[in-house]
Design a protein around this motif. Structure first.
Motif, short mmCIF file in Angstrom:
data_model
loop_
_atom_site.label_atom_id
_atom_site.label_comp_id
_atom_site.label_asym_id
_atom_site.label_seq_id
_atom_site.Cartn_x
_atom_site.Cartn_y
_atom_site.Cartn_z
N LEU A 245 0.87 -1.35 -0.01
CA LEU A 245 0.18 0.18 0.05
C LEU A 245 0.93 1.26 0.02
O LEU A 245 0.49 2.29 -0.47
CB LEU A 245 -1.01 -0.02 1.35
N LEU A 246 2.05 1.14 0.35
CA LEU A 246 2.76 2.31 0.67
C LEU A 246 3.31 2.93 -0.66
O LEU A 246 3.06 4.18 -0.83
CB LEU A 246 4.17 1.79 1.34
N GLU A 247 3.33 2.22 -1.88
CA GLU A 247 3.46 2.84 -3.08
C GLU A 247 2.28 3.50 -3.61
O GLU A 247 2.17 4.17 -4.43
CB GLU A 247 4.22 2.13 -4.01
N LYS A 248 1.28 2.97 -2.96
CA LYS A 248 -0.25 3.48 -3.76
C LYS A 248 -0.72 4.64 -2.86
O LYS A 248 -1.43 5.47 -3.81
CB LYS A 248 -1.34 2.36 -3.24
N VAL A 249 -0.32 4.96 -1.79
CA VAL A 249 -0.51 6.02 -1.00
C VAL A 249 -0.52 7.24 -1.56
O VAL A 249 -1.47 8.27 -1.77
CB VAL A 249 0.06 6.11 0.43
N PRO A 250 0.81 7.66 -2.26
CA PRO A 250 0.83 8.86 -3.13
C PRO A 250 -0.26 9.23 -3.92
O PRO A 250 -0.54 10.34 -4.51
CB PRO A 250 2.20 9.12 -3.44
N ASP A 251 -0.90 8.18 -4.77
CA ASP A 251 -1.97 8.34 -5.75
C ASP A 251 -2.95 8.97 -5.47
O ASP A 251 -3.37 9.14 -4.37
CB ASP A 251 -2.35 6.84 -6.29
N ARG A 252 -3.32 9.92 -6.43
CA ARG A 252 -4.32 10.95 -6.05
C ARG A 252 -5.55 10.15 -5.80
O ARG A 252 -6.56 10.57 -5.04
CB ARG A 252 -4.74 11.74 -7.69
N GLU A 253 -6.03 9.03 -6.31
CA GLU A 253 -7.19 8.33 -6.12
C GLU A 253 -7.32 7.77 -4.81
O GLU A 253 -8.36 7.20 -4.38
CB GLU A 253 -7.46 7.06 -7.16
N PHE A 254 -6.15 7.57 -3.88
CA PHE A 254 -6.13 6.92 -2.65
C PHE A 254 -6.99 7.95 -1.85
O PHE A 254 -7.51 7.48 -0.83
CB PHE A 254 -4.77 6.83 -2.15
N GLY A 255 -7.23 9.15 -1.98
CA GLY A 255 -7.99 9.96 -0.95
C GLY A 255 -9.46 10.02 -1.18
O GLY A 255 -9.92 9.22 -2.13
N VAL A 256 -10.23 10.98 -0.68
CA VAL A 256 -11.68 10.92 -0.80
C VAL A 256 -12.17 11.05 -1.96
O VAL A 256 -13.09 10.73 -2.45
CB VAL A 256 -11.96 12.41 -0.02
N GLY A 257 -11.16 11.74 -3.01
CA GLY A 257 -11.80 12.05 -4.56
C GLY A 257 -11.90 10.66 -5.25
O GLY A 257 -12.62 11.01 -6.25
#
Ligand SMILES: Nc1nc2c(c(CN[C@H]3C=C[C@H](O)[C@@H]3O)cn2[C@@H]2O[C@H](COP(=O)(O)O)[C@@H](O)[C@H]2O)c(=O)[nH]1
Length: 341
Positions: A35-47
């Motif tokens: 998951l660490l490498e996924k976290v910076p992705d924009r889609e990981f947040g509320v959006g």
């Protein structure tokens, strides 16, 4: 009667005593690394809730909040006896299954001018009307139609009587606290009371109530009425997909006896000891993954623009399970037919 343990404490209580489901520390670390490498992705947040899912409402208004309320009131038990014979709903040229079949059916109804998200409608919708609204485009109907009908009528009446016919009024009574909103939901809407007794202790999962808080947070984009100060206190949602994907990723493991029952496709009654252990250990496992992920972010100095919480981990893992359906074929999911998840 004493109030049940809250969901996070319930999960720890079960995980500390579980006999047939084990949380695998090595697996927890591996998932945290993934998951660490996924976290910076924009889609990981509320959006991501809107940008990744075209069937979700794209607006952030009162209608969108009431759409979320109907979807999460019916958000349970889509699994079919045979994987290749299941309820599917076609919408705008695409076939949808499982939870997305429900969303497709809701949007199909709205496009036909059926005001399905209006409580004055669904408080008195008949079973025949609902069967038409939720009809499958295969020969397999959506499971538990009668239960869905009873729940819609009951929930619509309560929303009219207690909250002026709009879930946004319920949200506004929560003073922007996720825990307060969670309590309002389970106190006022009986079908959301997802509780059990485990080793003599009353515990709670509140899966649909917690995902309703999460989806409300997302549809309002974490702003205004949806700016919950304590949103990170919500746990992962104990459904039947997350345990499957956590087992596939090696973060939880089943005893031989339980695995045999799962592989045979045995049914587990809601509240059964092993069903509770599957759900409780899965919730606790995601809490440990989040703790480990936060440590890694700290240690590696990863730049992230989002507060990592169990909701975002859950959504990511749920979508991951969707995208890896084929690879996960050999890993069974537990079969409980109920209105809670
Ligand atoms: N843990 C968890 N369980 C979730 C969801 C969702 C959909 N919600 C979000 C997903 C995208 C949007 O962001 C929505 O907000 C449905 N479910 C559960 O899964 C089961 C259906 O599975 P399948 O038969 O494969 O469709 C059923 O118990 C259903 O209740 C989630 O996100 N997390």
């Amino acid at each position: 009667m004493e109030a049940p343990l809250p969901p996070r404490e319930s999960a720890k209580f079960v995980a500390d005593r579980s006999q047939d489901v084990i949380v695998e520390k090595a697996g927890v670390y591996r998932v945290a690394e993934m998951l660490l490498e996924k976290v910076p992705d924009r889609e990981f947040g509320v959006g991501g809730w809107k940008s990744l899912h075209e069937l979700n409402p794209q607006e952030a208004d009162e209608d969108a909040v009431n759409w979320v309320f109907v979807a999460d009131t019916l958000n349970f038990s889509f699994w079919s006896e045979e994987e290749d014979r299941k309820c599917m709903v076609q919408y705008k040229g695409k076939m949808h299954s499982g939870y997305w079949a429900l969303c497709a059916a809701i949007n199909r109804a709205l496009d036909q001018g059926i005001p399905l998200t209006r409580p004055s409608y669904y408080a008195t919708v008949t079973l025949d009307q609902l069967q038409h609204i939720l009809h499958s485009d295969t020969d397999v109907p959506m499971p538990l139609i009668e239960e869905r009908h009873q729940i819609l009528n009951e929930t619509g009446k309560i929303l009219l009587e207690k909250f002026g016919g709009s879930f946004l009024n319920c949200v506004r009574k929560s003073d922007k606290s996720a825990q307060k909103l969670l309590s309002l939901i389970v106190e006022n809407f009986p079908s959301y009371r997802d509780v059990a007794v485990y080793q003599g202790k009353r515990i709670s999962f509140y899966k649909r109530a917690q995902i309703l808080v999460a989806d409300t947070w997302c549809v309002l984009e974490g702003k205004g009425d949806g700016c919950f100060s304590d949103i990170s206190s919500i746990t992962m949602f104990a459904d039947y997909r997350l345990p499957q994907v956590l087992a596939y990723l090696g973060a939880i493991r089943y005893s031989d006896e339980l695995l045999k029952k799962l592989l045979k496709g045995e049914m587990f009654p809601s509240g059964d000891k092993q069903e509770v252990e599957i759900r409780g250990c899965s919730v606790w496992c995601v809490e440990l993954i989040r703790d480990q992920l936060l440590k890694l972010v700290e240690k590696r100095g990863v730049k992230i623009g989002v507060d990592i919480n169990s909701i975002l981990l859950d959504f990511y893992l749920w979508d991951y399970a969707r995208d890896h359906r084929e690879d996960m074929k050999g890993i069974p999911f537990h079969r409980t037919r109920c209105i809670y998840y």
